[in-house]
Design a protein around this motif. Sequence first.
Motif, PDB file in Angstrom:
ATOM      1  N   TYR A 104       0.821  -1.201   0.000  1.00 15.94           N
ATOM      2  CA  TYR A 104       0.000   0.000   0.000  1.00 15.94           C
ATOM      3  C   TYR A 104       0.864   1.263   0.000  1.00 15.94           C
ATOM      4  CZ  TYR A 104      -4.079  -2.951   1.045  1.00 15.94           C
ATOM      5  OH  TYR A 104      -5.083  -3.887   0.988  1.00 15.94           O
ATOM      6  N   ILE A 105       1.949   1.243   0.773  1.00 17.49           N
ATOM      7  CA  ILE A 105       2.857   2.398   0.788  1.00 17.49           C
ATOM      8  C   ILE A 105       3.493   2.582  -0.584  1.00 17.49           C
ATOM      9  CG2 ILE A 105       5.042   3.279   1.705  1.00 17.49           C
ATOM     10  CD1 ILE A 105       4.253   1.992   4.402  1.00 17.49           C
ATOM     11  N   ASP A 106       3.939   1.494  -1.181  1.00 14.16           N
ATOM     12  CA  ASP A 106       4.541   1.569  -2.521  1.00 14.16           C
ATOM     13  C   ASP A 106       3.546   2.110  -3.542  1.00 14.16           C
ATOM     14  OD1 ASP A 106       6.951   0.639  -1.595  1.00 14.16           O
ATOM     15  OD2 ASP A 106       6.668  -1.434  -2.285  1.00 14.16           O
ATOM     16  N   GLU A 107       2.277   1.742  -3.402  1.00 16.41           N
ATOM     17  CA  GLU A 107       1.260   2.249  -4.326  1.00 16.41           C
ATOM     18  C   GLU A 107       1.164   3.766  -4.258  1.00 16.41           C
ATOM     19  OE1 GLU A 107      -1.791  -1.631  -4.271  1.00 16.41           O
ATOM     20  OE2 GLU A 107      -2.331   0.229  -3.231  1.00 16.41           O
ATOM     21  N   GLU A 108       1.221   4.301  -3.046  1.00 14.10           N
ATOM     22  CA  GLU A 108       1.096   5.755  -2.904  1.00 14.10           C
ATOM     23  C   GLU A 108       2.360   6.475  -3.351  1.00 14.10           C
ATOM     24  OE1 GLU A 108      -1.882   6.968  -2.490  1.00 14.10           O
ATOM     25  OE2 GLU A 108      -2.405   4.842  -2.407  1.00 14.10           O
ATOM     26  N   LEU A 109       3.519   5.886  -3.100  1.00 14.31           N
ATOM     27  CA  LEU A 109       4.761   6.486  -3.605  1.00 14.31           C
ATOM     28  C   LEU A 109       4.767   6.483  -5.130  1.00 14.31           C
ATOM     29  CD1 LEU A 109       7.380   4.957  -1.135  1.00 14.31           C
ATOM     30  CD2 LEU A 109       6.551   7.321  -1.182  1.00 14.31           C
ATOM     31  N   ASP A 110       4.278   5.406  -5.693  1.00 16.77           N
ATOM     32  CA  ASP A 110       4.206   5.300  -7.149  1.00 16.77           C
ATOM     33  C   ASP A 110       3.209   6.319  -7.717  1.00 16.77           C
ATOM     34  OD1 ASP A 110       5.001   3.803  -9.591  1.00 16.77           O
ATOM     35  OD2 ASP A 110       2.878   3.256  -9.649  1.00 16.77           O
ATOM     36  N   LYS A 111       2.070   6.477  -7.022  1.00 20.47           N
ATOM     37  CA  LYS A 111       1.068   7.446  -7.473  1.00 20.47           C
ATOM     38  C   LYS A 111       1.624   8.867  -7.409  1.00 20.47           C
ATOM     39  CE  LYS A 111      -2.670   8.109  -4.924  1.00 20.47           C
ATOM     40  NZ  LYS A 111      -4.007   7.861  -4.351  1.00 20.47           N
ATOM     41  N   TRP A 112       2.357   9.169  -6.355  1.00 16.96           N
ATOM     42  CA  TRP A 112       2.980  10.483  -6.208  1.00 16.96           C
ATOM     43  C   TRP A 112       3.969  10.732  -7.351  1.00 16.96           C
ATOM     44  CZ3 TRP A 112       7.042  11.637  -1.860  1.00 16.96           C
ATOM     45  CH2 TRP A 112       7.389  12.999  -1.883  1.00 16.96           C
ATOM     46  N   ALA A 113       4.780   9.696  -7.644  1.00 15.30           N
ATOM     47  CA  ALA A 113       5.777   9.826  -8.705  1.00 15.30           C
ATOM     48  C   ALA A 113       5.137  10.053 -10.072  1.00 15.30           C
ATOM     49  CB  ALA A 113       6.652   8.574  -8.734  1.00 15.30           C
ATOM     50  N   LYS A 114       4.008   9.391 -10.313  1.00 22.93           N
ATOM     51  CA  LYS A 114       3.422   9.405 -11.655  1.00 22.93           C
ATOM     52  C   LYS A 114       2.317  10.443 -11.854  1.00 22.93           C
ATOM     53  CE  LYS A 114       4.478   4.543 -12.578  1.00 22.93           C
ATOM     54  NZ  LYS A 114       3.921   3.186 -12.780  1.00 22.93           N
ATOM     55  N   THR A 115       1.654  10.835 -10.751  1.00 22.55           N
ATOM     56  CA  THR A 115       0.520  11.760 -10.925  1.00 22.55           C
ATOM     57  C   THR A 115       0.685  13.064 -10.167  1.00 22.55           C
ATOM     58  OG1 THR A 115      -0.824  10.940  -9.067  1.00 22.55           O
ATOM     59  CG2 THR A 115      -0.986   9.736 -11.158  1.00 22.55           C
ATOM     60  N   GLY A 116       1.680  13.147  -9.297  1.00 25.62           N
ATOM     61  CA  GLY A 116       1.894  14.378  -8.555  1.00 25.62           C
ATOM     62  C   GLY A 116       0.672  14.812  -7.773  1.00 25.62           C
ATOM     63  N   VAL A 117       0.303  16.079  -7.907  1.00 27.53           N
ATOM     64  CA  VAL A 117      -0.759  16.678  -7.110  1.00 27.53           C
ATOM     65  C   VAL A 117      -2.109  16.004  -7.321  1.00 27.53           C
ATOM     66  CG1 VAL A 117      -1.401  18.431  -8.816  1.00 27.53           C
ATOM     67  CG2 VAL A 117      -1.676  18.922  -6.358  1.00 27.53           C
TER      68      VAL A 117
END
Length: 484
Positions: A104-117
């Motif tokens: 779950y943490i990796d999913e959010e880090l990945d989302k931050w990296a790919k979608t930003g705000v």
Amino acid sequence: MLTWRCEVSSANNSCTFVMDPFDAMSPRKVLERVSTLLGCSQTSNEVATYLDNHDELKHLREQFLLPKVAELPPSDLTLVDGTKECIYFVGNSLGLQPKMAKKYIDEELDKWAKTGVHGHVQGSRPWAWAENNIEGLMANVVGAKAEEVALMNGLTVNLHILLLSFYKPTAKRHKILLEDKAFPSDHYAVESQIQLKGYDPKQSMLLMKPRPGEEVLRTEDILDTIEKEGDSIAVVLFSGVQYYTGQLFDMAAITKAGQKKGCYVGFDCAHAVGNAELKLHDWGVDFACWCSYKYVNSGAGGLAGAFIHEKNARTVKPALTGWWGHNLKTRFRMDNEMDLLPGISGFRLSNQPILLVCPLQASLEVFAMTSMAALRKKSRLLTGYLECLIQHYYNKDESQPHKPYVHIITPSHPEERGCQLSLSFSVPIAAIFQELEKRGVACDMREPNVLRIAPVPLYNSFSDVHRFITVLGSALAASKELQQ
């Protein structure tokens, strides 16, 4: 009455009735019945194996990462097999990591990296309201309605925020009643809140001590104190489970007695949540707060929880307000006109760290695979089994005055404790603790002289308990040699 369960054979669909060891009997009675059924001693490993085989919650252990003995820094691999799973009896301090937490943490880090705000409002866990999505799961664990629970901040921050609103001292009613040896953070919070309101802690902190020669508080003494002192008490604030002794307080009775005298009643549930079967709503508790990194397994410094009963939702207002207490539907109008959410939701100050939401979600999803009633049913027997084995092997023996012995300070009645047993020893405790750690046991020591041992029903087994008793014998022998 002993209960029986039908186990259907997959080979021929025949039904075999087997004893259900997790029925309502006392742990000691269960162990007597199981050992008789197996034709062995109650101390035999066969009993532990039988109980594990009939444990309907045993699959939940697979949802957690259990360290190997070799992975624990204090382990001495000349004394113990490093490839075995450790004996993790310290969930009262820090729970194990749920396997899904990293994903779950990796999913959010990945989302931050790919979608930003855009992550604020996109995905399965939108950052702007991610914690709201799991408050129903948390509410089920504490026996509350979802709208009575908020996930925010840390425990002590939440306690301060709650006391700012619930502690409204007057010249006549200015005291806060709490246990004498409350967790230090609670003590400091109460002390500072009293000073903040212009009162003297020496006059306004009413500290309850056990009777002379006793180690835990009697419920009748708590209720008697509330009855006698209630007219001067503004807030009754107790632990759900006392961190040092492991005593589970009668929260329903304390709540009823305090409110009868016109007091607000709140609880620090740090050691109770995920451990005891709480019914905060049904008991009518005014407010409560808890951390989530102990029995709720959210990781060190995890997102804490707070509760305000719905009856107080529109009458008790936050003393401090912030953007996140504003109604989400109008929050982004940015008009600086507070549209305060009712109840505990209005006490939110700011957005919650998404990386703390993730491990809490992972753990709460495991809790959702069962119920607190089922966990408590197992816990009563699991801790009762530990108690019986300790008493069998390590009780004080007058015929062997030099033999080390163990004294359990936690109440013996299963309804007056959670899963933790607090053990004091007739020999110096530091050496015993060190020898246990060398042998792959994770537990903790609390000054002045207690080891806290907590078999957690989510992930501990009866075989863990049996192994611990064997290791404890080795640790006692080794520590005795060191003292000679």
